[in-house]
Design an enzyme around this catalytic site. Sequence first.
Site, PDB file in Angstrom:
ATOM      1  N   ALA A   1      79.830  44.008 -50.084  1.00 49.87           N
ATOM      2  CA  ALA A   1      79.137  43.420 -48.948  1.00 49.87           C
ATOM      3  C   ALA A   1      80.080  42.382 -48.347  1.00 49.87           C
ATOM      4  O   ALA A   1      80.973  41.877 -49.030  1.00 49.87           O
ATOM      5  CB  ALA A   1      77.836  42.775 -49.405  1.00 49.87           C
TER       6      ALA A   1
ATOM      7  N   GLY B   1      78.937  45.918 -53.198  1.00 49.74           N
ATOM      8  CA  GLY B   1      78.180  46.808 -52.325  1.00 49.74           C
ATOM      9  C   GLY B   1      78.875  48.145 -52.097  1.00 49.74           C
ATOM     10  O   GLY B   1      78.223  49.145 -51.796  1.00 49.74           O
TER      11      GLY B   1
ATOM     12  N   GLU C   1      77.906  50.180 -54.979  1.00 45.86           N
ATOM     13  CA  GLU C   1      76.480  50.470 -54.792  1.00 45.86           C
ATOM     14  C   GLU C   1      76.267  51.548 -53.730  1.00 45.86           C
ATOM     15  O   GLU C   1      75.414  52.427 -53.884  1.00 45.86           O
ATOM     16  CB  GLU C   1      75.735  49.177 -54.431  1.00 45.86           C
ATOM     17  CG  GLU C   1      75.728  48.207 -55.605  1.00 45.86           C
ATOM     18  CD  GLU C   1      75.228  46.815 -55.238  1.00 45.86           C
ATOM     19  OE1 GLU C   1      75.763  46.235 -54.266  1.00 45.86           O
ATOM     20  OE2 GLU C   1      74.321  46.316 -55.906  1.00 45.86           O
TER      21      GLU C   1
ATOM     22  N   GLU D   1      80.291  40.761 -58.453  1.00 51.09           N
ATOM     23  CA  GLU D   1      79.516  39.712 -57.770  1.00 51.09           C
ATOM     24  C   GLU D   1      79.398  38.435 -58.593  1.00 51.09           C
ATOM     25  O   GLU D   1      79.336  37.339 -58.055  1.00 51.09           O
ATOM     26  CB  GLU D   1      78.108  40.224 -57.432  1.00 51.09           C
ATOM     27  CG  GLU D   1      78.077  41.277 -56.332  1.00 51.09           C
ATOM     28  CD  GLU D   1      78.125  42.705 -56.843  1.00 51.09           C
ATOM     29  OE1 GLU D   1      78.611  42.928 -57.984  1.00 51.09           O
ATOM     30  OE2 GLU D   1      77.698  43.609 -56.103  1.00 51.09           O
TER      31      GLU D   1
HETATM   32  N1  CO8 Z   1      83.899  40.676 -47.781  1.00 54.98           N
HETATM   33  C1  CO8 Z   1      84.599  40.176 -46.749  1.00 54.98           C
HETATM   34  N2  CO8 Z   1      85.931  40.315 -46.621  1.00 54.98           N
HETATM   35  C2  CO8 Z   1      86.582  40.974 -47.594  1.00 54.98           C
HETATM   36  C3  CO8 Z   1      85.921  41.509 -48.710  1.00 54.98           C
HETATM   37  C4  CO8 Z   1      84.504  41.340 -48.775  1.00 54.98           C
HETATM   38  N3  CO8 Z   1      83.765  41.850 -49.779  1.00 54.98           N
HETATM   39  N4  CO8 Z   1      86.817  42.098 -49.515  1.00 54.98           N
HETATM   40  C5  CO8 Z   1      88.009  41.958 -48.924  1.00 54.98           C
HETATM   41  N5  CO8 Z   1      87.877  41.271 -47.754  1.00 54.98           N
HETATM   42  C6  CO8 Z   1      88.934  40.883 -46.827  1.00 54.98           C
HETATM   43  C7  CO8 Z   1      89.749  39.737 -47.368  1.00 54.98           C
HETATM   44  O1  CO8 Z   1      89.085  38.520 -47.140  1.00 54.98           O
HETATM   45  C8  CO8 Z   1      91.027  39.873 -46.568  1.00 54.98           C
HETATM   46  O2  CO8 Z   1      90.803  39.360 -45.293  1.00 54.98           O
HETATM   47  P1  CO8 Z   1      91.875  38.318 -44.631  1.00 54.98           P
HETATM   48  O3  CO8 Z   1      93.110  39.135 -44.447  1.00 54.98           O
HETATM   49  O4  CO8 Z   1      91.219  37.906 -43.346  1.00 54.98           O
HETATM   50  O5  CO8 Z   1      92.053  37.215 -45.618  1.00 54.98           O
HETATM   51  C9  CO8 Z   1      91.175  41.385 -46.428  1.00 54.98           C
HETATM   52  O6  CO8 Z   1      89.866  41.927 -46.677  1.00 54.98           O
HETATM   53  C10 CO8 Z   1      92.122  41.975 -47.426  1.00 54.98           C
HETATM   54  O7  CO8 Z   1      91.717  41.588 -48.733  1.00 54.98           O
HETATM   55  P2  CO8 Z   1      92.720  40.901 -49.791  1.00 54.98           P
HETATM   56  O8  CO8 Z   1      93.785  40.160 -49.089  1.00 54.98           O
HETATM   57  O9  CO8 Z   1      91.879  40.159 -50.770  1.00 54.98           O
HETATM   58  O10 CO8 Z   1      93.354  42.209 -50.465  1.00 54.98           O
HETATM   59  P3  CO8 Z   1      93.956  42.325 -51.953  1.00 54.98           P
HETATM   60  O11 CO8 Z   1      94.630  43.632 -51.997  1.00 54.98           O
HETATM   61  O12 CO8 Z   1      94.702  41.089 -52.301  1.00 54.98           O
HETATM   62  O13 CO8 Z   1      92.669  42.367 -52.916  1.00 54.98           O
HETATM   63  C11 CO8 Z   1      90.451  43.056 -53.603  1.00 54.98           C
HETATM   64  C12 CO8 Z   1      91.756  43.435 -52.863  1.00 54.98           C
HETATM   65  C13 CO8 Z   1      90.703  42.891 -55.090  1.00 54.98           C
HETATM   66  C14 CO8 Z   1      89.444  44.185 -53.367  1.00 54.98           C
HETATM   67  C15 CO8 Z   1      89.898  41.726 -53.032  1.00 54.98           C
HETATM   68  O14 CO8 Z   1      89.850  41.830 -51.620  1.00 54.98           O
HETATM   69  C16 CO8 Z   1      88.534  41.328 -53.516  1.00 54.98           C
HETATM   70  O15 CO8 Z   1      88.372  40.876 -54.643  1.00 54.98           O
HETATM   71  N6  CO8 Z   1      87.494  41.488 -52.644  1.00 54.98           N
HETATM   72  C17 CO8 Z   1      86.157  41.072 -52.938  1.00 54.98           C
HETATM   73  C18 CO8 Z   1      85.504  42.023 -53.915  1.00 54.98           C
HETATM   74  C19 CO8 Z   1      84.113  41.534 -54.199  1.00 54.98           C
HETATM   75  O16 CO8 Z   1      83.875  40.486 -54.752  1.00 54.98           O
HETATM   76  N7  CO8 Z   1      83.122  42.348 -53.825  1.00 54.98           N
HETATM   77  C20 CO8 Z   1      81.761  42.018 -54.027  1.00 54.98           C
HETATM   78  C21 CO8 Z   1      81.218  41.413 -52.770  1.00 54.98           C
HETATM   79  S1  CO8 Z   1      79.592  40.766 -52.995  1.00 54.98           S
HETATM   80  C22 CO8 Z   1      78.614  42.104 -52.898  1.00 54.98           C
HETATM   81  O17 CO8 Z   1      79.008  43.198 -52.632  1.00 54.98           O
HETATM   82  C23 CO8 Z   1      77.193  41.823 -53.170  1.00 54.98           C
HETATM   83  C24 CO8 Z   1      76.304  42.931 -52.698  1.00 54.98           C
HETATM   84  C25 CO8 Z   1      74.901  42.587 -52.752  1.00 54.98           C
HETATM   85  C26 CO8 Z   1      74.650  41.134 -52.439  1.00 54.98           C
HETATM   86  C27 CO8 Z   1      73.172  40.969 -52.442  1.00 54.98           C
HETATM   87  C28 CO8 Z   1      72.752  39.568 -52.058  1.00 54.98           C
HETATM   88  C29 CO8 Z   1      71.243  39.517 -51.919  1.00 54.98           C
END
Ligand code: CO8
Length: 258
Positions: free
Chosen positions: A66, A109, A112, A132
Amino acid sequence: ATGDSTILTETRGRVRLITLNRPKALNAINAQLTRELIAAASAADADPGIGCIVITGSAKAFAAGADIKEMQSATYAEMYAGDRFADWERFTALRIPIVAAVAGFALGGGCELAMMCDLILAADTAQFGQPEIKLGVMPGIGGSQRLTRFVGKAKAMEMCLTGRMMDAAEAERAGLVSRVVPADGLVEEAMRVAETIAGMSKPIAMMTKEAVNRAYETTLTEGVRFERRVFHAMFATQDQKEGMAAFVEKRAAKFTHG
Ligand code: CO8
């Protein structure tokens, strides 16, 4: 597929291919992507010319979760009032078969979303995870429930509590994905699977999807009863008559999806 769209759609034969397209955010699922993906999938469900959907992302990410930036500042009242993520119930209610073709990250997400599809085909580069907890939350689009049902408590608990990712080989061993294929042939293989499904009778495939999914909702006795009643109902379709006649006459069936 306008320039501002978060998805790309393409039709090949009776298959609708939907490609998540927010490359700069690793296909993070924001409100717009949710809206556009559910609308595109609903349109395919309702289109008699389409018999199966394939959802895929990029080589690097199916979807990295997400959109964290979009929800970061939300309050409890906003999350609750908007019933954030409830829209996905419209996606899981769709009856058309949906194949997820997953390469790279399927996190939060994204994992999911893959699990809300009917089967997952994984590239050897796929990584599944529910990270998460590292953000101070937990899965919110069914991850704690579907992952546990699909891979069992031990792996689901470890993944949800530590955020550890599962690679494609482990995901296949655990039963999360149907098969692992080389990354460069992922979409083609997913399209082949989807074409096979789309070549069947659409109403029969829909009923079959409904029956398999019922296994996750009910007891064995009730599930088997549901299956038997739906099986009986299939004899009201032309496609049952055609499919069985074609077998007896030693020819290929020509389903009319009725
Ligand atoms: N949301 C927003 N932006 C994201 C996300 C995300 N989930 N994942 C990656 N991005 C963005 C980064 O911020 C980055 O943007 P910018 O260049 O502007 O800084 C761009 O994508 C590229 O990402 P990275 O530079 O981080 O790329 P890497 O190759 O270094 O890393 C990873 C890749 C490991 C996938 C890393 O991006 C990461 O850890 N992402 C987050 C993964 C995560 O935590 N996902 C879970 C999100 S929470 C969720 O899904 C909850 C769902 C339900 C919530 C319910 C609430 C009620």
